[in-house]
Design an enzyme around this catalytic site. Structure first.
Site, PDB file in Angstrom:
ATOM      1  N   SER A  14      33.755  70.306   1.771  1.00  0.00           N
ATOM      2  CA  SER A  14      32.673  70.791   2.416  1.00  0.00           C
ATOM      3  C   SER A  14      31.201  69.823   2.189  1.00  0.00           C
ATOM      4  O   SER A  14      30.877  69.709   1.025  1.00  0.00           O
ATOM      5  CB  SER A  14      32.248  72.044   2.648  1.00  0.00           C
ATOM      6  OG  SER A  14      31.044  72.416   3.319  1.00  0.00           O
ATOM      7  N   ARG A  15      30.428  69.202   3.135  1.00  0.00           N
ATOM      8  CA  ARG A  15      29.220  68.475   2.867  1.00  0.00           C
ATOM      9  C   ARG A  15      28.215  69.531   3.033  1.00  0.00           C
ATOM     10  O   ARG A  15      26.981  69.226   3.012  1.00  0.00           O
ATOM     11  CB  ARG A  15      29.172  67.501   3.812  1.00  0.00           C
ATOM     12  CG  ARG A  15      29.694  66.006   3.122  1.00  0.00           C
ATOM     13  CD  ARG A  15      30.901  66.063   2.688  1.00  0.00           C
ATOM     14  NE  ARG A  15      31.541  64.820   2.367  1.00  0.00           N
ATOM     15  CZ  ARG A  15      32.426  64.208   2.074  1.00  0.00           C
ATOM     16  NH1 ARG A  15      33.547  65.282   2.944  1.00  0.00           N
ATOM     17  NH2 ARG A  15      32.977  63.152   1.596  1.00  0.00           N
ATOM     18  N   THR A  61      33.814  77.864   7.320  1.00  0.00           N
ATOM     19  CA  THR A  61      34.529  76.945   7.700  1.00  0.00           C
ATOM     20  C   THR A  61      35.817  77.308   8.059  1.00  0.00           C
ATOM     21  O   THR A  61      36.169  78.353   7.611  1.00  0.00           O
ATOM     22  CB  THR A  61      34.046  75.554   6.984  1.00  0.00           C
ATOM     23  OG1 THR A  61      34.850  74.601   7.672  1.00  0.00           O
ATOM     24  CG2 THR A  61      34.666  75.685   5.626  1.00  0.00           C
ATOM     25  N   LYS A  65      36.552  80.980  10.717  1.00  0.00           N
ATOM     26  CA  LYS A  65      35.457  81.229  11.872  1.00  0.00           C
ATOM     27  C   LYS A  65      36.031  82.292  12.692  1.00  0.00           C
ATOM     28  O   LYS A  65      34.781  83.195  13.034  1.00  0.00           O
ATOM     29  CB  LYS A  65      35.353  80.102  12.509  1.00  0.00           C
ATOM     30  CG  LYS A  65      35.002  78.797  11.829  1.00  0.00           C
ATOM     31  CD  LYS A  65      34.458  77.692  12.576  1.00  0.00           C
ATOM     32  CE  LYS A  65      33.988  76.596  11.945  1.00  0.00           C
ATOM     33  NZ  LYS A  65      33.486  75.487  12.684  1.00  0.00           N
ATOM     34  N   ASN A  86      30.357  80.466  12.741  1.00  0.00           N
ATOM     35  CA  ASN A  86      29.931  79.387  11.677  1.00  0.00           C
ATOM     36  C   ASN A  86      28.814  79.709  10.941  1.00  0.00           C
ATOM     37  O   ASN A  86      28.484  78.935   9.711  1.00  0.00           O
ATOM     38  CB  ASN A  86      30.004  77.980  12.195  1.00  0.00           C
ATOM     39  CG  ASN A  86      28.933  77.379  12.874  1.00  0.00           C
ATOM     40  OD1 ASN A  86      27.975  78.414  13.193  1.00  0.00           O
ATOM     41  ND2 ASN A  86      28.469  75.950  13.057  1.00  0.00           N
ATOM     42  N   ASP A 102      28.194  75.184  16.281  1.00  0.00           N
ATOM     43  CA  ASP A 102      28.650  73.943  16.413  1.00  0.00           C
ATOM     44  C   ASP A 102      28.331  73.248  17.970  1.00  0.00           C
ATOM     45  O   ASP A 102      28.272  71.989  17.932  1.00  0.00           O
ATOM     46  CB  ASP A 102      30.190  74.074  16.337  1.00  0.00           C
ATOM     47  CG  ASP A 102      30.761  74.205  15.016  1.00  0.00           C
ATOM     48  OD1 ASP A 102      29.727  73.842  14.009  1.00  0.00           O
ATOM     49  OD2 ASP A 102      31.703  74.767  14.915  1.00  0.00           O
ATOM     50  N   GLY A 128      41.289  66.827  22.762  1.00  0.00           N
ATOM     51  CA  GLY A 128      41.663  67.708  22.059  1.00  0.00           C
ATOM     52  C   GLY A 128      41.260  69.059  22.397  1.00  0.00           C
ATOM     53  O   GLY A 128      40.636  69.481  23.348  1.00  0.00           O
ATOM     54  N   ALA A 129      42.004  70.169  21.942  1.00  0.00           N
ATOM     55  CA  ALA A 129      41.718  71.490  22.361  1.00  0.00           C
ATOM     56  C   ALA A 129      41.869  72.602  21.272  1.00  0.00           C
ATOM     57  O   ALA A 129      42.214  73.721  21.455  1.00  0.00           O
ATOM     58  CB  ALA A 129      43.003  72.026  23.317  1.00  0.00           C
ATOM     59  N   GLY A 131      39.594  74.250  17.710  1.00  0.00           N
ATOM     60  CA  GLY A 131      38.397  74.829  17.587  1.00  0.00           C
ATOM     61  C   GLY A 131      36.830  73.988  18.044  1.00  0.00           C
ATOM     62  O   GLY A 131      36.043  74.415  18.608  1.00  0.00           O
ATOM     63  N   TYR A 219      33.735  62.623  11.105  1.00  0.00           N
ATOM     64  CA  TYR A 219      32.956  62.025  10.484  1.00  0.00           C
ATOM     65  C   TYR A 219      33.246  61.269   9.069  1.00  0.00           C
ATOM     66  O   TYR A 219      32.377  60.811   8.506  1.00  0.00           O
ATOM     67  CB  TYR A 219      31.748  62.895  10.118  1.00  0.00           C
ATOM     68  CG  TYR A 219      32.130  64.143   9.577  1.00  0.00           C
ATOM     69  CD1 TYR A 219      31.954  64.048   8.166  1.00  0.00           C
ATOM     70  CD2 TYR A 219      32.106  65.232  10.604  1.00  0.00           C
ATOM     71  CE1 TYR A 219      32.500  65.510   7.706  1.00  0.00           C
ATOM     72  CE2 TYR A 219      32.582  66.400   9.597  1.00  0.00           C
ATOM     73  CZ  TYR A 219      32.630  66.443   8.282  1.00  0.00           C
ATOM     74  OH  TYR A 219      33.005  67.694   7.858  1.00  0.00           O
TER      75      TYR A 219
HETATM   76  P1  NDP Z   1      41.877  71.918  15.033  1.00  0.00           P
HETATM   77  O1  NDP Z   1      43.049  71.949  14.005  1.00  0.00           O
HETATM   78  O2  NDP Z   1      41.731  73.373  15.762  1.00  0.00           O
HETATM   79  O3  NDP Z   1      42.503  71.140  16.219  1.00  0.00           O
HETATM   80  C1  NDP Z   1      43.062  69.561  15.913  1.00  0.00           C
HETATM   81  C2  NDP Z   1      43.028  68.976  17.366  1.00  0.00           C
HETATM   82  O4  NDP Z   1      43.756  67.772  17.173  1.00  0.00           O
HETATM   83  C3  NDP Z   1      43.959  69.759  18.230  1.00  0.00           C
HETATM   84  O5  NDP Z   1      43.549  69.500  19.722  1.00  0.00           O
HETATM   85  C4  NDP Z   1      45.353  68.939  17.992  1.00  0.00           C
HETATM   86  O6  NDP Z   1      46.314  68.904  19.273  1.00  0.00           O
HETATM   87  C5  NDP Z   1      44.891  67.333  17.777  1.00  0.00           C
HETATM   88  N1  NDP Z   1      45.935  66.932  16.894  1.00  0.00           N
HETATM   89  C6  NDP Z   1      46.011  66.869  15.694  1.00  0.00           C
HETATM   90  N2  NDP Z   1      47.113  65.879  15.434  1.00  0.00           N
HETATM   91  C7  NDP Z   1      47.500  65.362  16.373  1.00  0.00           C
HETATM   92  C8  NDP Z   1      48.597  64.247  16.623  1.00  0.00           C
HETATM   93  N3  NDP Z   1      49.115  63.820  15.679  1.00  0.00           N
HETATM   94  N4  NDP Z   1      48.633  64.045  17.974  1.00  0.00           N
HETATM   95  C9  NDP Z   1      47.978  64.401  19.053  1.00  0.00           C
HETATM   96  N5  NDP Z   1      46.839  65.347  18.885  1.00  0.00           N
HETATM   97  C10 NDP Z   1      46.689  65.652  17.521  1.00  0.00           C
HETATM   98  O7  NDP Z   1      40.875  71.334  14.390  1.00  0.00           O
HETATM   99  P2  NDP Z   1      39.283  71.290  14.730  1.00  0.00           P
HETATM  100  O8  NDP Z   1      39.099  71.473  16.100  1.00  0.00           O
HETATM  101  O9  NDP Z   1      38.708  72.491  14.082  1.00  0.00           O
HETATM  102  O10 NDP Z   1      38.775  70.057  14.422  1.00  0.00           O
HETATM  103  C11 NDP Z   1      38.985  68.629  14.789  1.00  0.00           C
HETATM  104  C12 NDP Z   1      38.345  67.529  14.036  1.00  0.00           C
HETATM  105  O11 NDP Z   1      36.880  67.626  14.329  1.00  0.00           O
HETATM  106  C13 NDP Z   1      38.515  67.387  12.623  1.00  0.00           C
HETATM  107  O12 NDP Z   1      38.646  66.248  12.384  1.00  0.00           O
HETATM  108  C14 NDP Z   1      37.213  68.129  11.970  1.00  0.00           C
HETATM  109  O13 NDP Z   1      36.925  67.429  10.897  1.00  0.00           O
HETATM  110  C15 NDP Z   1      36.206  67.648  13.355  1.00  0.00           C
HETATM  111  N6  NDP Z   1      34.975  68.536  13.239  1.00  0.00           N
HETATM  112  C16 NDP Z   1      33.918  67.786  13.214  1.00  0.00           C
HETATM  113  C17 NDP Z   1      32.855  68.572  13.087  1.00  0.00           C
HETATM  114  C18 NDP Z   1      31.200  68.163  13.248  1.00  0.00           C
HETATM  115  O14 NDP Z   1      30.353  68.479  12.814  1.00  0.00           O
HETATM  116  N7  NDP Z   1      31.271  66.531  13.436  1.00  0.00           N
HETATM  117  C19 NDP Z   1      32.690  70.090  13.424  1.00  0.00           C
HETATM  118  C20 NDP Z   1      34.057  70.436  13.342  1.00  0.00           C
HETATM  119  C21 NDP Z   1      35.067  69.806  13.310  1.00  0.00           C
HETATM  120  P3  NDP Z   1      47.316  70.073  19.409  1.00  0.00           P
HETATM  121  O15 NDP Z   1      46.744  71.356  19.995  1.00  0.00           O
HETATM  122  O16 NDP Z   1      48.742  69.602  20.178  1.00  0.00           O
HETATM  123  O17 NDP Z   1      47.895  70.379  17.675  1.00  0.00           O
END
Ligand code: NDP
Length: 277
Positions: A14-15, A61, A65, A86, A102, A128-129, A131, A219
């Site tokens: 965590s940052r 985190t 959550k 969060n 968020d 993406g779908a 959190g 990031y």
């Molecule tokens: P989740 O684990 O809830 O969701 C991951 C998502 O990525 C899902 O939609 C998943 O699809 C998809 N995914 C993972 N692997 C694959 C793959 N091999 N092929 C296709 N789709 C894939 O994670 P979060 O939503 O919490 O976080 C997602 C990203 O966002 C992370 O990298 C996190 O670091 C970043 N983030 C950045 C923030 C910021 O402040 N900038 C804040 C929060 C998160 P499926 O549903 O099919 O598994």
């Protein structure tokens, strides 16, 4: 001295401490911000004893959550809409209050970096779908997006999210994601693909309009392969660090009584830390 923390499992990456300690030092405030690694089996007991542990509040985190939202005595509109929190704080009566910043973090950064993102109301494509995607869709809808196209590897997850959001989001199959970029004004990667240790996002940008904005919420690294590809063809880009910095602002204000700013100096400080990782 007021103390806050970030609670996660794991939490080492965590940052948040970097950001909050920067602001504490900058403003000469007596306060502390710590990391708390709490396993899932212990999260409820930990949250119930937050005050006894000497904390005025916390960031939460992965994977806690939803548990944080459930444990709160009261949740604001944003946390309720997300079913996840969060940011937590204890109010004057000692009740645990919850928020989710968020969506605020994402849309605030987007509005700063690309204020015209919704000028001509072209479709927004979100990949993406999970959190984070849920927060981004909320932020986009609250920010005025009227036409959102959502694509996710697991289609059922995208359909469920679109339903929660009340029909303002159209789902396209993951196989059709390249084609969905035609005519869009903003593309957001909200998957974890492109993150250090994960595969890159497999996406062909050929159909993407030359002036469409490309945002990535990953990031680490700061410049993902998606952002590199977008820059190479001249598309404006928005990276994921701004969301991380802006989502921290409301919590700091609650705990330490001062609304901090996201400045270029803070951004450079955290970016340098990311580059070292
Ligand atoms: P989740 O684990 O809830 O969701 C991951 C998502 O990525 C899902 O939609 C998943 O699809 C998809 N995914 C993972 N692997 C694959 C793959 N091999 N092929 C296709 N789709 C894939 O994670 P979060 O939503 O919490 O976080 C997602 C990203 O966002 C992370 O990298 C996190 O670091 C970043 N983030 C950045 C923030 C910021 O402040 N900038 C804040 C929060 C998160 P499926 O549903 O099919 O598994």
């Amino acid at each position: 001295m007021k103390r806050a923390c970030v609670i996660g499992w794991p939490v080492q990456h965590s940052r948040s401490p970097l950001i909050h300690r920067y602001w504490l030092k900058l403003h000469g405030l007596e306060g502390a911000y710590e990391k708390e690694a709490v396993p899932p089996a212990e999260i409820d007991a930990f949250l119930r004893s937050l005050g006894e542990r000497g904390y005025v509040g916390a960031n939460v985190t992965l994977p806690h959550k939803e548990a944080a939202f459930a444990a709160a005595d009261q949740a604001d509109k944003a946390a309720t809409a997300m079913g996840a929190a969060n940011t937590l704080w204890l109010d004057a009566e000692g009740r645990l209050q919850a928020s989710n910043t968020d969506a605020y973090g994402f849309i605030t950064h987007l509005n700063q970096q690309a204020p015209d993102w919704n000028r001509d109301r072209r479709p927004v494509v979100v990949l993406g779908a999970g959190g984070a995607a849920r927060a981004i869709l909320r932020g986009l809808l609250d920010g005025g997006a009227s036409n959102i196209v959502l694509s996710n590897r697991s289609r059922d997850r995208a359909e469920a999210l679109a339903e929660i959001l009340g029909g303002r989001v159209a789902v396209v199959p993951w196989e059709d994601r390249d084609k969905a970029l035609a005519g869009c004004g903003l593309l957001v990667n909200a998957t974890s693909l492109g993150m250090t240790g994960k595969p890159p996002l497999d996406l062909c940008l050929a159909a993407l309009p030359a002036d469409a904005i490309v945002a990535d919420i990953v990031y680490s690294p700061l410049v993902t392969s998606l952002l590199e590809a977008a820059r190479a063809r001249g598309n404006p880009t928005v990276d994921g660090l701004g969301m991380l910095l802006h989502q921290a602002v409301p919590g700091f204000e609650r705990w330490f009584g001062l609304r901090p700013e996201v400045t270029p100096e803070l951004r450079a400080y955290v970016a340098a830390n990311l580059a070292e990782a």
